[in-house]
Design a protein around this motif. Structure first.
Motif, PDB file in Angstrom:
ATOM      1  N   LEU A  95       0.838  -1.198   0.000  1.00 25.59           N
ATOM      2  CA  LEU A  95       0.000   0.000   0.000  1.00 25.59           C
ATOM      3  C   LEU A  95       0.873   1.249   0.000  1.00 25.59           C
ATOM      4  CD1 LEU A  95      -2.726   1.420   0.018  1.00 25.59           C
ATOM      5  CD2 LEU A  95      -2.789   1.124   2.511  1.00 25.59           C
ATOM      6  N   ASN A  96       1.961   1.234   0.755  1.00 28.54           N
ATOM      7  CA  ASN A  96       2.877   2.393   0.743  1.00 28.54           C
ATOM      8  C   ASN A  96       3.469   2.596  -0.642  1.00 28.54           C
ATOM      9  OD1 ASN A  96       2.620   3.308   3.389  1.00 28.54           O
ATOM     10  ND2 ASN A  96       4.149   1.861   4.142  1.00 28.54           N
ATOM     11  N   ASN A  97       3.818   1.507  -1.333  1.00 27.23           N
ATOM     12  CA  ASN A  97       4.335   1.625  -2.698  1.00 27.23           C
ATOM     13  C   ASN A  97       3.302   2.292  -3.593  1.00 27.23           C
ATOM     14  OD1 ASN A  97       5.817  -0.901  -1.541  1.00 27.23           O
ATOM     15  ND2 ASN A  97       7.027  -0.317  -3.302  1.00 27.23           N
ATOM     16  N   PHE A  98       2.063   1.803  -3.537  1.00 32.50           N
ATOM     17  CA  PHE A  98       1.021   2.348  -4.395  1.00 32.50           C
ATOM     18  C   PHE A  98       0.834   3.840  -4.136  1.00 32.50           C
ATOM     19  CE2 PHE A  98      -3.147   3.453  -5.895  1.00 32.50           C
ATOM     20  CZ  PHE A  98      -3.229   2.785  -7.105  1.00 32.50           C
ATOM     21  N   VAL A  99       0.765   4.222  -2.872  1.00 27.70           N
ATOM     22  CA  VAL A  99       0.602   5.640  -2.519  1.00 27.70           C
ATOM     23  C   VAL A  99       1.737   6.464  -3.112  1.00 27.70           C
ATOM     24  CG1 VAL A  99       0.632   7.282  -0.590  1.00 27.70           C
ATOM     25  CG2 VAL A  99      -0.778   5.214  -0.449  1.00 27.70           C
ATOM     26  N   SER A 100       2.957   5.939  -3.082  1.00 32.60           N
ATOM     27  CA  SER A 100       4.106   6.689  -3.614  1.00 32.60           C
ATOM     28  C   SER A 100       4.047   6.847  -5.134  1.00 32.60           C
ATOM     29  CB  SER A 100       5.424   6.013  -3.213  1.00 32.60           C
ATOM     30  OG  SER A 100       5.660   4.839  -3.964  1.00 32.60           O
ATOM     31  N   PHE A 101       3.331   5.961  -5.824  1.00 32.28           N
ATOM     32  CA  PHE A 101       3.236   6.035  -7.282  1.00 32.28           C
ATOM     33  C   PHE A 101       2.243   7.095  -7.752  1.00 32.28           C
ATOM     34  CE2 PHE A 101       4.198   1.214  -7.225  1.00 32.28           C
ATOM     35  CZ  PHE A 101       5.564   1.441  -7.162  1.00 32.28           C
ATOM     36  N   ILE A 102       1.296   7.465  -6.919  1.00 34.46           N
ATOM     37  CA  ILE A 102       0.269   8.447  -7.293  1.00 34.46           C
ATOM     38  C   ILE A 102       0.853   9.852  -7.228  1.00 34.46           C
ATOM     39  CG2 ILE A 102      -1.941   9.495  -6.594  1.00 34.46           C
ATOM     40  CD1 ILE A 102      -2.339   6.759  -7.864  1.00 34.46           C
ATOM     41  N   GLN A 103       0.674  10.609  -8.293  1.00 33.46           N
ATOM     42  CA  GLN A 103       1.166  11.978  -8.338  1.00 33.46           C
ATOM     43  C   GLN A 103       0.059  13.019  -8.114  1.00 33.46           C
ATOM     44  OE1 GLN A 103       4.565  12.522  -8.648  1.00 33.46           O
ATOM     45  NE2 GLN A 103       4.511  10.309  -8.379  1.00 33.46           N
ATOM     46  N   SER A 104      -1.160  12.679  -8.454  1.00 33.94           N
ATOM     47  CA  SER A 104      -2.281  13.623  -8.414  1.00 33.94           C
ATOM     48  C   SER A 104      -2.779  13.863  -6.997  1.00 33.94           C
ATOM     49  CB  SER A 104      -3.437  13.093  -9.262  1.00 33.94           C
ATOM     50  OG  SER A 104      -3.037  12.919 -10.597  1.00 33.94           O
ATOM     51  N   LYS A 105      -3.329  15.044  -6.830  1.00 34.04           N
ATOM     52  CA  LYS A 105      -3.993  15.416  -5.584  1.00 34.04           C
ATOM     53  C   LYS A 105      -5.356  15.975  -5.945  1.00 34.04           C
ATOM     54  CE  LYS A 105       0.268  16.568  -3.226  1.00 34.04           C
ATOM     55  NZ  LYS A 105       1.058  17.563  -2.567  1.00 34.04           N
ATOM     56  N   PRO A 106      -6.374  15.773  -5.155  1.00 34.80           N
ATOM     57  CA  PRO A 106      -6.358  14.991  -3.938  1.00 34.80           C
ATOM     58  C   PRO A 106      -6.365  13.492  -4.233  1.00 34.80           C
ATOM     59  CG  PRO A 106      -8.565  15.817  -4.335  1.00 34.80           C
ATOM     60  CD  PRO A 106      -7.682  16.396  -5.405  1.00 34.80           C
ATOM     61  N   PHE A 107      -5.822  12.751  -3.297  1.00 31.30           N
ATOM     62  CA  PHE A 107      -5.775  11.297  -3.368  1.00 31.30           C
ATOM     63  C   PHE A 107      -6.313  10.745  -2.056  1.00 31.30           C
ATOM     64  CE2 PHE A 107      -2.974   7.384  -2.709  1.00 31.30           C
ATOM     65  CZ  PHE A 107      -3.811   6.551  -3.422  1.00 31.30           C
ATOM     66  N   TYR A 108      -7.289   9.850  -2.171  1.00 33.44           N
ATOM     67  CA  TYR A 108      -7.949   9.271  -1.012  1.00 33.44           C
ATOM     68  C   TYR A 108      -7.772   7.756  -1.024  1.00 33.44           C
ATOM     69  CZ  TYR A 108     -10.481  13.715  -1.419  1.00 33.44           C
ATOM     70  OH  TYR A 108     -10.816  15.047  -1.540  1.00 33.44           O
ATOM     71  N   VAL A 109      -7.669   7.172   0.155  1.00 35.31           N
ATOM     72  CA  VAL A 109      -7.593   5.724   0.291  1.00 35.31           C
ATOM     73  C   VAL A 109      -8.761   5.272   1.159  1.00 35.31           C
ATOM     74  CG1 VAL A 109      -6.273   3.776   1.233  1.00 35.31           C
ATOM     75  CG2 VAL A 109      -5.089   5.621   0.025  1.00 35.31           C
ATOM     76  N   VAL A 110      -9.515   4.297   0.647  1.00 30.22           N
ATOM     77  CA  VAL A 110     -10.614   3.683   1.386  1.00 30.22           C
ATOM     78  C   VAL A 110     -10.358   2.188   1.436  1.00 30.22           C
ATOM     79  CG1 VAL A 110     -13.095   3.246   1.476  1.00 30.22           C
ATOM     80  CG2 VAL A 110     -12.246   5.472   0.656  1.00 30.22           C
ATOM     81  N   VAL A 111     -10.277   1.651   2.645  1.00 29.93           N
ATOM     82  CA  VAL A 111     -10.029   0.233   2.852  1.00 29.93           C
ATOM     83  C   VAL A 111     -11.330  -0.402   3.336  1.00 29.93           C
ATOM     84  CG1 VAL A 111      -8.657  -1.498   4.080  1.00 29.93           C
ATOM     85  CG2 VAL A 111      -7.636   0.726   3.471  1.00 29.93           C
ATOM     86  N   LEU A 112     -11.903  -1.273   2.509  1.00 29.10           N
ATOM     87  CA  LEU A 112     -13.103  -2.001   2.916  1.00 29.10           C
ATOM     88  C   LEU A 112     -12.654  -3.210   3.730  1.00 29.10           C
ATOM     89  CD1 LEU A 112     -15.237  -1.940  -0.359  1.00 29.10           C
ATOM     90  CD2 LEU A 112     -15.254  -0.324   1.558  1.00 29.10           C
ATOM     91  N   CYS A 113     -13.164  -3.313   4.947  1.00 24.73           N
ATOM     92  CA  CYS A 113     -12.708  -4.410   5.818  1.00 24.73           C
ATOM     93  C   CYS A 113     -13.871  -5.072   6.560  1.00 24.73           C
ATOM     94  CB  CYS A 113     -11.638  -3.924   6.780  1.00 24.73           C
ATOM     95  SG  CYS A 113     -12.020  -2.403   7.657  1.00 24.73           S
ATOM     96  N   PRO A 114     -14.791  -5.683   5.786  1.00 24.37           N
ATOM     97  CA  PRO A 114     -15.836  -6.467   6.450  1.00 24.37           C
ATOM     98  C   PRO A 114     -15.209  -7.673   7.147  1.00 24.37           C
ATOM     99  CG  PRO A 114     -15.872  -6.873   4.091  1.00 24.37           C
ATOM    100  CD  PRO A 114     -14.860  -5.780   4.334  1.00 24.37           C
ATOM    101  N   ASN A 115     -15.932  -8.255   8.092  1.00 23.12           N
ATOM    102  CA  ASN A 115     -15.375  -9.398   8.817  1.00 23.12           C
ATOM    103  C   ASN A 115     -15.275 -10.624   7.907  1.00 23.12           C
ATOM    104  OD1 ASN A 115     -17.821 -11.078   9.107  1.00 23.12           O
ATOM    105  ND2 ASN A 115     -18.544  -9.449  10.456  1.00 23.12           N
ATOM    106  N   THR A 116     -14.478 -11.587   8.334  1.00 27.58           N
ATOM    107  CA  THR A 116     -14.173 -12.745   7.482  1.00 27.58           C
ATOM    108  C   THR A 116     -15.394 -13.615   7.190  1.00 27.58           C
ATOM    109  OG1 THR A 116     -13.434 -13.989   9.429  1.00 27.58           O
ATOM    110  CG2 THR A 116     -11.738 -12.882   8.126  1.00 27.58           C
ATOM    111  N   SER A 117     -16.343 -13.684   8.106  1.00 29.05           N
ATOM    112  CA  SER A 117     -17.528 -14.508   7.828  1.00 29.05           C
ATOM    113  C   SER A 117     -18.366 -13.886   6.716  1.00 29.05           C
ATOM    114  CB  SER A 117     -18.362 -14.733   9.095  1.00 29.05           C
ATOM    115  OG  SER A 117     -18.787 -13.511   9.646  1.00 29.05           O
TER     116      SER A 117
END
Length: 179
Positions: A95-117
């Motif tokens: 994820l840090n690599n991907f963030v470093s590749f983005i040049q444009s602003k604004p840049f937002y990250v959304v992590v979907l994290c439903p439970n495993t079941s």
């Protein structure tokens, strides 16, 4: 929805709802692109390295290349005035690599994290299968234990896709803003 063009990364493990949410989110903007990063993986015809739990350096280099190409495409679309919703599995230290590749602003990250079941139920109900060498539990462990806690982390276990999109839009700034 109008506004300054930017990039919103929708990430999470397989069957967490990324595709559906990214499409619905893209539909909310007047000028938008739904960019599926996995398309760059599928373009490799010969010697494609699938992501494995015990992958080698060649596999990681192909994954890094996929993320670089996705970031370049997203930046190009933003320069043309589009809001870009990027959808891909971008977890762990990458994820840090991907963030470093983005040049444009604004840049937002959304992590979907439903439970495993919930993820296991969604995976069982899909026509395609995302899990091969991975298990839902193993990939979720990478998400929760190895992924930097940047952006908006959203437990969408009890939310519909539309409700998830509404939560994302309500919390983009400042929670999801990365740069």
């Amino acid at each position: 929805m109008k506004g300054q063009p930017g990039i919103i990364l929708i990430t999470g493990i397989m069957a967490s709802g990324k595709s559906t949410v990214a499409q619905l989110l893209a539909e909310r903007f007047d000028k938008s692109v739904h960019l599926r990063g996995d398309a760059f993986r599928r373009m490799i015809v010969n010697d494609r390295k699938e992501i494995q739990p015990d992958g080698d350096s060649e596999m990681l280099e192909q994954l890094r290349l996929r993320y670089q190409l996705t970031a370049q495409a997203a930046d190009t679309y933003v320069q043309a005035g589009f809001t870009v919703i990027v959808q891909d599995v971008v977890i762990g230290k990458m994820l840090n690599n991907f963030v470093s590749f983005i040049q444009s602003k604004p840049f937002y990250v959304v992590v979907l994290c439903p439970n495993t079941s919930v993820v296991a139920l969604r995976e069982a109900g899909r026509a395609k299968t995302g899990y091969g060498a991975w298990t839902v539990t193993a990939l979720d462990k990478v998400l929760r234990e190895e992924t930097p806690e940047i952006g908006l982390w959203l437990d969408s276990s009890e939310l519909s896709a539309e409700e998830t999109v509404s939560e994302i839009l309500a919390n983009l700034s400042p929670k999801a803003l990365v740069k």
